[in-house]
Write a protein that holds these residues in place. Sequence first.
Motif, PDB file in Angstrom:
ATOM      1  N   SER A 135      18.199  58.178  75.355  1.00  0.00           N
ATOM      2  CA  SER A 135      17.436  58.691  76.496  1.00  0.00           C
ATOM      3  C   SER A 135      18.033  58.241  77.824  1.00  0.00           C
ATOM      4  CB  SER A 135      15.976  58.230  76.395  1.00  0.00           C
ATOM      5  OG  SER A 135      15.349  58.804  75.267  1.00  0.00           O
ATOM      6  N   SER A 136      18.420  56.971  77.919  1.00  0.00           N
ATOM      7  CA  SER A 136      18.960  56.478  79.190  1.00  0.00           C
ATOM      8  C   SER A 136      20.299  57.133  79.512  1.00  0.00           C
ATOM      9  CB  SER A 136      19.116  54.955  79.153  1.00  0.00           C
ATOM     10  OG  SER A 136      20.021  54.550  78.147  1.00  0.00           O
ATOM     11  N   ILE A 137      21.187  57.223  78.515  1.00  0.00           N
ATOM     12  CA  ILE A 137      22.475  57.871  78.740  1.00  0.00           C
ATOM     13  C   ILE A 137      22.270  59.352  79.013  1.00  0.00           C
ATOM     14  CG2 ILE A 137      24.717  58.413  77.734  1.00  0.00           C
ATOM     15  CD1 ILE A 137      24.360  55.478  78.417  1.00  0.00           C
ATOM     16  N   GLY A 138      21.344  59.976  78.285  1.00  0.00           N
ATOM     17  CA  GLY A 138      21.091  61.399  78.479  1.00  0.00           C
ATOM     18  C   GLY A 138      20.594  61.726  79.868  1.00  0.00           C
ATOM     19  N   LEU A 139      19.649  60.919  80.373  1.00  0.00           N
ATOM     20  CA  LEU A 139      19.168  61.136  81.732  1.00  0.00           C
ATOM     21  C   LEU A 139      20.296  60.977  82.744  1.00  0.00           C
ATOM     22  CD1 LEU A 139      15.661  59.404  82.036  1.00  0.00           C
ATOM     23  CD2 LEU A 139      16.205  61.815  82.381  1.00  0.00           C
ATOM     24  N   ALA A 140      21.115  59.940  82.544  1.00  0.00           N
ATOM     25  CA  ALA A 140      22.172  59.651  83.515  1.00  0.00           C
ATOM     26  C   ALA A 140      23.237  60.743  83.533  1.00  0.00           C
ATOM     27  CB  ALA A 140      22.801  58.294  83.196  1.00  0.00           C
ATOM     28  N   VAL A 141      23.842  61.026  82.377  1.00  0.00           N
ATOM     29  CA  VAL A 141      24.959  61.978  82.377  1.00  0.00           C
ATOM     30  C   VAL A 141      24.466  63.412  82.492  1.00  0.00           C
ATOM     31  CG1 VAL A 141      26.413  60.401  81.056  1.00  0.00           C
ATOM     32  CG2 VAL A 141      25.105  62.148  79.853  1.00  0.00           C
ATOM     33  N   GLY A 142      23.297  63.714  81.912  1.00  0.00           N
ATOM     34  CA  GLY A 142      22.768  65.069  82.025  1.00  0.00           C
ATOM     35  C   GLY A 142      22.544  65.476  83.464  1.00  0.00           C
ATOM     36  N   ILE A 143      21.980  64.564  84.246  1.00  0.00           N
ATOM     37  CA  ILE A 143      21.760  64.829  85.667  1.00  0.00           C
ATOM     38  C   ILE A 143      23.078  64.856  86.421  1.00  0.00           C
ATOM     39  CG2 ILE A 143      20.770  63.871  87.781  1.00  0.00           C
ATOM     40  CD1 ILE A 143      18.435  62.853  86.052  1.00  0.00           C
ATOM     41  N   ASP A 144      23.935  63.874  86.159  1.00  0.00           N
ATOM     42  CA  ASP A 144      25.186  63.779  86.907  1.00  0.00           C
ATOM     43  C   ASP A 144      26.079  64.998  86.701  1.00  0.00           C
ATOM     44  OD1 ASP A 144      24.422  61.367  87.884  1.00  0.00           O
ATOM     45  OD2 ASP A 144      26.260  60.318  87.335  1.00  0.00           O
ATOM     46  N   TYR A 145      26.270  65.407  85.448  1.00  0.00           N
ATOM     47  CA  TYR A 145      27.164  66.534  85.189  1.00  0.00           C
ATOM     48  C   TYR A 145      26.667  67.798  85.884  1.00  0.00           C
ATOM     49  CZ  TYR A 145      29.317  63.667  81.511  1.00  0.00           C
ATOM     50  OH  TYR A 145      29.966  62.683  80.812  1.00  0.00           O
ATOM     51  N   SER A 146      25.365  68.047  85.805  1.00  0.00           N
ATOM     52  CA  SER A 146      24.806  69.236  86.446  1.00  0.00           C
ATOM     53  C   SER A 146      24.893  69.140  87.961  1.00  0.00           C
ATOM     54  CB  SER A 146      23.349  69.416  86.023  1.00  0.00           C
ATOM     55  OG  SER A 146      23.246  69.485  84.620  1.00  0.00           O
ATOM     56  N   LEU A 147      24.692  67.951  88.470  1.00  0.00           N
ATOM     57  CA  LEU A 147      24.741  67.745  89.919  1.00  0.00           C
ATOM     58  C   LEU A 147      26.106  68.151  90.477  1.00  0.00           C
ATOM     59  CD1 LEU A 147      23.373  64.587  91.714  1.00  0.00           C
ATOM     60  CD2 LEU A 147      25.615  65.458  92.294  1.00  0.00           C
ATOM     61  N   PHE A 148      27.182  67.742  89.805  1.00  0.00           N
ATOM     62  CA  PHE A 148      28.520  68.072  90.285  1.00  0.00           C
ATOM     63  C   PHE A 148      28.771  69.580  90.248  1.00  0.00           C
ATOM     64  CE2 PHE A 148      29.338  63.575  89.232  1.00  0.00           C
ATOM     65  CZ  PHE A 148      29.924  63.179  90.417  1.00  0.00           C
ATOM     66  N   ILE A 149      28.303  70.234  89.201  1.00  0.00           N
ATOM     67  CA  ILE A 149      28.540  71.677  89.077  1.00  0.00           C
ATOM     68  C   ILE A 149      27.744  72.449  90.130  1.00  0.00           C
ATOM     69  CG2 ILE A 149      28.230  73.671  87.568  1.00  0.00           C
ATOM     70  CD1 ILE A 149      28.769  71.758  85.201  1.00  0.00           C
ATOM     71  N   ILE A 150      26.478  72.096  90.334  1.00  0.00           N
ATOM     72  CA  ILE A 150      25.656  72.785  91.339  1.00  0.00           C
ATOM     73  C   ILE A 150      26.241  72.565  92.740  1.00  0.00           C
ATOM     74  CG2 ILE A 150      23.379  72.870  92.429  1.00  0.00           C
ATOM     75  CD1 ILE A 150      22.215  72.054  89.684  1.00  0.00           C
ATOM     76  N   ALA A 151      26.673  71.337  93.016  1.00  0.00           N
ATOM     77  CA  ALA A 151      27.258  71.056  94.325  1.00  0.00           C
ATOM     78  C   ALA A 151      28.511  71.904  94.554  1.00  0.00           C
ATOM     79  CB  ALA A 151      27.593  69.565  94.432  1.00  0.00           C
ATOM     80  N   ARG A 152      29.331  72.059  93.512  1.00  0.00           N
ATOM     81  CA  ARG A 152      30.544  72.852  93.673  1.00  0.00           C
ATOM     82  C   ARG A 152      30.198  74.331  93.853  1.00  0.00           C
ATOM     83  NH1 ARG A 152      36.109  71.491  93.488  1.00  0.00           N
ATOM     84  NH2 ARG A 152      37.145  73.378  94.188  1.00  0.00           N
ATOM     85  N   TYR A 153      29.183  74.808  93.158  1.00  0.00           N
ATOM     86  CA  TYR A 153      28.731  76.189  93.340  1.00  0.00           C
ATOM     87  C   TYR A 153      28.320  76.432  94.788  1.00  0.00           C
ATOM     88  CZ  TYR A 153      25.349  80.024  93.449  1.00  0.00           C
ATOM     89  OH  TYR A 153      24.650  81.148  93.784  1.00  0.00           O
ATOM     90  N   ARG A 154      27.549  75.519  95.337  1.00  0.00           N
ATOM     91  CA  ARG A 154      27.109  75.684  96.728  1.00  0.00           C
ATOM     92  C   ARG A 154      28.287  75.637  97.690  1.00  0.00           C
ATOM     93  NH1 ARG A 154      21.575  73.092  97.917  1.00  0.00           N
ATOM     94  NH2 ARG A 154      22.780  71.692  99.250  1.00  0.00           N
ATOM     95  N   GLU A 155      29.241  74.787  97.378  1.00  0.00           N
ATOM     96  CA  GLU A 155      30.434  74.708  98.228  1.00  0.00           C
ATOM     97  C   GLU A 155      31.212  76.016  98.189  1.00  0.00           C
ATOM     98  OE1 GLU A 155      34.679  72.385  98.154  1.00  0.00           O
ATOM     99  OE2 GLU A 155      32.881  71.209  97.673  1.00  0.00           O
ATOM    100  N   GLU A 156      31.367  76.589  96.981  1.00  0.00           N
ATOM    101  CA  GLU A 156      32.098  77.845  96.863  1.00  0.00           C
ATOM    102  C   GLU A 156      31.356  78.990  97.564  1.00  0.00           C
ATOM    103  OE1 GLU A 156      35.048  78.013  95.819  1.00  0.00           O
ATOM    104  OE2 GLU A 156      35.163  75.968  95.062  1.00  0.00           O
ATOM    105  N   ARG A 157      30.053  78.973  97.570  1.00  0.00           N
ATOM    106  CA  ARG A 157      29.284  79.980  98.306  1.00  0.00           C
ATOM    107  C   ARG A 157      29.527  79.841  99.800  1.00  0.00           C
ATOM    108  NH1 ARG A 157      27.616  83.933  98.354  1.00  0.00           N
ATOM    109  NH2 ARG A 157      25.348  83.992  98.579  1.00  0.00           N
ATOM    110  N   LYS A 158      29.589  78.597 100.267  1.00  0.00           N
ATOM    111  CA  LYS A 158      29.858  78.383 101.690  1.00  0.00           C
ATOM    112  C   LYS A 158      31.253  78.863 102.071  1.00  0.00           C
ATOM    113  CE  LYS A 158      26.788  74.433 102.542  1.00  0.00           C
ATOM    114  NZ  LYS A 158      26.701  73.026 103.008  1.00  0.00           N
ATOM    115  N   LYS A 159      32.177  78.811 101.111  1.00  0.00           N
ATOM    116  CA  LYS A 159      33.541  79.263 101.388  1.00  0.00           C
ATOM    117  C   LYS A 159      33.676  80.781 101.360  1.00  0.00           C
ATOM    118  CE  LYS A 159      35.893  75.150  99.585  1.00  0.00           C
ATOM    119  NZ  LYS A 159      36.783  74.641  98.499  1.00  0.00           N
TER     120      LYS A 159
END
Length: 780
Positions: free
Chosen positions: A264-288
């Motif tokens: 559970s602890s690893i899942g919360l940490a990496v599950g959130i982190d991996y998605s966070l990076f992808i969503i942030a990159r999506y928003r960046e590409e939209r801005k571009k």
Amino acid sequence: MRLNPESLARASSRHPWRVIAVWILVVAAMGIASRAFLADALTTDIDFTNEPESKRAMELIERNVTGERQDTEFFIVKHRTLPVSAPSFEAVVRAVQREVAALGPSVVAGDVATYYDVRAAAEAATDPTERAALEQQARGLVSEDGRATLVVVPVVDTELETVEALKEVRDRVASSDGFDLLLAGAATLNADSFEVAEEDLRRSETIGIGIALVVLLVVFAAFVAALLPLAMALVAIPVALGAVALIAAALGVRFSLFTTNITSSIGLAVGIDYSLFIIARYREERKKGLEPLDAIAAAGATASRAVFFSGLTVVLALLGMFIMPTTIFRSMATGAMLVVLGSIAASLTLLPALMGLLKDRVNWPRLAKRARMDGDHDPRGGFWDRTTEAVMARPVVFLVVAVAILGGLSGLYFTIHKGTTQSAATLPDEVESKRAFLILSREFAAGGRADPVQVYVGGDVGSPAVQEAVGELQRAIAADPAFGDEVPVEPGPRGDALVVNAIPVGDAFGNETFEAVRRLRSEVIPRIFEGTRAEVLVGGMPAIFTDFLAQTDTYQPIVLAFVLGLSFLLLTVVFRSIVVPLKAVLMNLLSVGAAYGAIVLVFQRQSNALLERIHTAALDLFNLIGFRFQEVASIEAWLPLLLFSILFGLSMDYHVFLLSRIREEYDRTGDNAGSVAYGLRTTAGIITGAAIIMVAVFTAFAAGRLVPLQQMGFGLAVAVFMDATIVRSILVPASMKLLGDRNWYLPRWLEWLPRVSVEGREPARPATREPEPVGAVDEV
């Protein structure tokens, strides 16, 4: 070599309902499996996959002396004033005996023994030896003050249902005036530990999710964008736990009790982190300027690739745990690997599907202007830009200071005492198992009899030479301060084997007992049994833990070499450099070492006066702010190796994400210093948010009540904090500035290595575009 997360992201975003439907079915199936099989798959026991001396001894003891080991639970019946000899006391004990016997063969495996039965048998015995043995057994069932006794219950198994049935008996009889009735034994300890772990898990998940949501709202400034990473984590965790349950049911194996908490602890940490990076990159590409579906594909070609390789590094690091021939390492590594793989799968398929449905509604409702899909994606001149410039202006000074801080903490690892705290003594005070344990250890002369060190002697045990050796062994054990004066001998039914029981006077799982086991094996037994031709092996639970410690020390260098070597090779292929991987390995070793040192400093009792003062102050501070950390004589023996494998993989996350962005810019411009500054400032906000989430999640788990999980959560939190601050903001820019273009050095003889692009490629983007309207909520 082509790994194509871009195609996966594009396909998922174009067919979102198919992907979502598949995930709903998978989560539902795994949830059913978890509810059906998981509880029975967990245990506090440690087993070996090879044959150390203690395991061979236990097999011979069961085969030639005792028969198959019988699981036993104890009722402690205690009164404040009445002696055990009082008729009313016996009436309560008999009531317990009747109620337990009435449970039948589904729970009880034999006769329920009481002091009164054993005393009566002793009085009726005609053989003096038998009578003496029964009288000794009767004395062991009564406390030293004569106001408590044990009811011995042989049970068919140690499952939760068995313990619940016994607790119902306790509740029915416990209403007697002035009597305390407690349940003790391995099954009760397992059940109580499981209950505490479950309660702590729910509390930790609630705290971790709450803090993560706040951080995600700050990072994204949009509510839907903040919810998506949480959704990915909450999908990956039940899938992983369901897979653990299915593996246990299919293979007939059992997993460590701590597997659920770690998953559970690893899942919360990496599950959130991996998605966070992808969503942030999506928003960046939209801005571009890319259209939504193209931006999802671009995020798949870049951030999703980094997620895949980062997750692969974590899995490879955890694979090293399977080198260890003990179930606790393999079970916890399995849970962690499954949840990392689940997080990767959700991030690469389910997340693009949801983003394909939502498109720019991912930013609904906007809480700040920076959530808009237009504006500058390169935050020049901000805090991280200024910090990077300051570090690269004086790289040597910052490098020396950072290494001194991390190295100083790492040095404390060499004062570590490895052992175990997995006994009732470290459970919370309100837990019944702990109260029962304290009564057994303090008030019963044979309080340690449940976990004796058992010396198996096989062969011609009736010969004068072996009999003399056994007598000398009894005297040597009685003279050892780690053991009690009573050293009972249990003969086998065929006369070809016997067991000498050495009863620890202190903690059966303390370092004093472990040292006594080592003395028996290396000094006492070889000297006494020399020339007798008897087979002599040391077993019992204390000996099993002694072998566990020895195997951990033996295999640790092998695991370290495997994880370090494999990670170096993977990063060499990914970044086509031998310098960047070497630095990454060294920096991660520093952050992991600092975590070790912090655990030792906070939890372990110190012999150095200065360190003891710092330790006491740190412990008081943490307990003052709501933690319930306990001072212990030793750190969990399995913890350093498990932490190394987990942390080495997690620490690589930030390196992969940061260095992939630096390499992407370096390939475009050829400017090393400018690329470092660009990589740091464009990833700083996201990496900082991800690190805060990880630290918060691990800190929430450290706030639990089980000491091993406190140590694990604290160590993970410290390592991630060090890695995201000192390593990322100081060591990375300072070292890359000093080395310049040599960072990307790859010898010619390695040019044959396959080209694996973490950075991927970005689709062509239009020169300008008008941002699409998103949402109808004004910025706050």
